[in-house]
Design a protein around this motif. Sequence first.
Motif, PDB file in Angstrom:
ATOM      1  N   ALA A   1       0.908  -1.258  -0.048  1.00  0.00           N
ATOM      2  CA  ALA A   1      -0.049   0.014   0.090  1.00  0.00           C
ATOM      3  C   ALA A   1       0.804   1.190   0.003  1.00  0.00           C
ATOM      4  O   ALA A   1       1.867   1.202   0.721  1.00  0.00           O
ATOM      5  CB  ALA A   1      -0.745  -0.049   1.357  1.00  0.00           C
ATOM      6  N   ASP A   2       0.625   2.114  -0.880  1.00  0.00           N
ATOM      7  CA  ASP A   2       1.208   3.294  -0.861  1.00  0.00           C
ATOM      8  C   ASP A   2       0.309   4.473  -0.009  1.00  0.00           C
ATOM      9  O   ASP A   2      -0.610   4.945  -0.456  1.00  0.00           O
ATOM     10  CB  ASP A   2       1.225   3.912  -2.250  1.00  0.00           C
ATOM     11  CG  ASP A   2       2.109   5.147  -2.615  1.00  0.00           C
ATOM     12  OD1 ASP A   2       2.110   6.023  -1.702  1.00  0.00           O
ATOM     13  OD2 ASP A   2       2.242   5.604  -3.731  1.00  0.00           O
ATOM     14  N   PRO A   3       1.189   4.922   1.019  1.00  0.00           N
ATOM     15  CA  PRO A   3       0.342   5.842   2.221  1.00  0.00           C
ATOM     16  C   PRO A   3      -0.204   7.177   1.629  1.00  0.00           C
ATOM     17  O   PRO A   3      -1.195   7.555   1.763  1.00  0.00           O
ATOM     18  CB  PRO A   3       1.608   6.231   3.338  1.00  0.00           C
ATOM     19  CG  PRO A   3       2.450   4.997   3.155  1.00  0.00           C
ATOM     20  CD  PRO A   3       2.491   4.497   1.618  1.00  0.00           C
ATOM     21  N   SER A   4       0.454   7.785   0.589  1.00  0.00           N
ATOM     22  CA  SER A   4       0.253   9.046  -0.021  1.00  0.00           C
ATOM     23  C   SER A   4      -1.010   8.827  -1.225  1.00  0.00           C
ATOM     24  O   SER A   4      -1.832   9.456  -0.858  1.00  0.00           O
ATOM     25  CB  SER A   4       1.329   9.559  -0.729  1.00  0.00           C
ATOM     26  OG  SER A   4       1.937   8.952  -1.744  1.00  0.00           O
ATOM     27  N   ARG A   5      -0.867   7.614  -1.776  1.00  0.00           N
ATOM     28  CA  ARG A   5      -2.170   7.241  -2.621  1.00  0.00           C
ATOM     29  C   ARG A   5      -3.442   6.944  -1.763  1.00  0.00           C
ATOM     30  O   ARG A   5      -4.347   7.266  -2.395  1.00  0.00           O
ATOM     31  CB  ARG A   5      -1.625   6.284  -3.596  1.00  0.00           C
ATOM     32  CG  ARG A   5      -2.247   6.288  -4.868  1.00  0.00           C
ATOM     33  CD  ARG A   5      -1.526   5.610  -5.857  1.00  0.00           C
ATOM     34  NE  ARG A   5      -2.390   5.380  -7.071  1.00  0.00           N
ATOM     35  CZ  ARG A   5      -2.233   4.700  -8.008  1.00  0.00           C
ATOM     36  NH1 ARG A   5      -1.069   3.974  -8.255  1.00  0.00           N
ATOM     37  NH2 ARG A   5      -2.999   4.548  -9.222  1.00  0.00           N
TER      38      ARG A   5
ATOM     39  N   ALA B   1      -7.367   5.783  -7.961  1.00  0.00           N
ATOM     40  CA  ALA B   1      -7.566   4.802  -7.129  1.00  0.00           C
ATOM     41  C   ALA B   1      -6.323   4.010  -7.159  1.00  0.00           C
ATOM     42  O   ALA B   1      -5.456   3.782  -7.777  1.00  0.00           O
ATOM     43  CB  ALA B   1      -8.429   3.663  -8.089  1.00  0.00           C
ATOM     44  N   PRO B   2      -6.040   3.360  -5.629  1.00  0.00           N
ATOM     45  CA  PRO B   2      -4.721   2.960  -5.263  1.00  0.00           C
ATOM     46  C   PRO B   2      -4.537   1.582  -6.281  1.00  0.00           C
ATOM     47  O   PRO B   2      -5.542   1.030  -6.718  1.00  0.00           O
ATOM     48  CB  PRO B   2      -4.793   2.655  -3.847  1.00  0.00           C
ATOM     49  CG  PRO B   2      -5.923   3.564  -3.277  1.00  0.00           C
ATOM     50  CD  PRO B   2      -6.746   3.826  -4.597  1.00  0.00           C
ATOM     51  N   GLU B   3      -3.326   0.901  -6.202  1.00  0.00           N
ATOM     52  CA  GLU B   3      -2.964  -0.114  -7.089  1.00  0.00           C
ATOM     53  C   GLU B   3      -3.856  -1.280  -6.260  1.00  0.00           C
ATOM     54  O   GLU B   3      -4.014  -1.504  -4.967  1.00  0.00           O
ATOM     55  CB  GLU B   3      -1.743  -0.562  -6.995  1.00  0.00           C
ATOM     56  CG  GLU B   3      -1.086   0.384  -8.143  1.00  0.00           C
ATOM     57  CD  GLU B   3       0.220  -0.145  -8.599  1.00  0.00           C
ATOM     58  OE1 GLU B   3       0.337  -1.266  -8.966  1.00  0.00           O
ATOM     59  OE2 GLU B   3       1.549   0.485  -8.442  1.00  0.00           O
TER      60      GLU B   3
END
Length: 358
Positions: A80-84, A296-298
């Motif tokens: 998970a990408d925190p900023s995204r 939308a996050p990955e």
Amino acid sequence: MWPDRRILNLFKTEFPIVQAPMAGAMDADLVIAAAQGGALGSLPCAMLSAEKAREQVQIIRQRVSAPVNMNFFCHKLVSADPSREAAWKERLASYYTEHDLDPVAPVNAANRAPFDGAMCEVVEELKPEIVSFHFGLPEKGLLARVKAAGCKVISSATTVKEAVWLEESGADVIIAQGAEAGGHRGMFLTDDITQQPGTFALVPQVVDAVHVPVIAAGGIADGRGIAAAFALGAAGVQIGTAYLRCPESKVSAPARTLLAQGRDDSTVITNVMTGRPARGLVNRVMRELGPISPDAPEFPHAATSLAPLKAAAEKQGKLDFTNLWAGQAVRLGRDMPAAALTRALAGSALARLSKMAG
């Protein structure tokens, strides 16, 4: 008689029909019913723990002696990408306010895991006749273990290039997944959804490019579609959406109503529900934030922040944040038991094939 018997000989089923694995919409009950009708029953395992997958297969084995297909995802796990995630939460903020939800409350991570060593051990123990994969194939060591367990391996291709790669990498059968298909696109060598061919264009080109049997998927929901797939060179078909309204599926009552009202233009390909392109019935969040959103996050992390909204809306009988995957032939679905539906589909297809041959 079926014009191509390779799938029947390989899978040892009565009909060359694969009931599509539909994670979240079904469990062992639909697998059993489809198998009783003569199809290959498929158990979606991507959202199950190893223990739950084992339990489900054991239930199936107790009820039917038919072959079983265990289905897995093999996407590359992305942290998970925190900023995204924060930007996505911001996009969803008004919905959280509307439903009186705390946007900073902890939420369970989305549970769609790729095939791994633990699941491979389950496969080695249970020895399902068929193992199918979505998003390519697992790494070579795991794939070799699946094959050593005696399982036939199938996977989905959305382009000819993917089909050739799958054959070269050891797939025994290839599912040619046209753009009409419901659920996640099986794409793994491309992320360009604008170039995804439809079933009618994809199937004959895949058939020409590979030597293994090809199963057609996407927009097939009646005997006409099955007969057309065989005319295009397929050796079998995979059908998902047509089974959603069967009593054995786990689809909720409000969702069944929407499926019954579905039309040819009721579905879109979206990434807002999970972070990966998938076709489903249009809902509020798809309409207002998508259907395709760069925010939308990955996969599968986009689903994490949607989970509280989904739960809150469903309590009110609304499907505003519920992913109801379905294909473009949704209107052709029927309210009937899965075994009877399978036999009806096969009978109608055989009648048409016999007319074409005559």
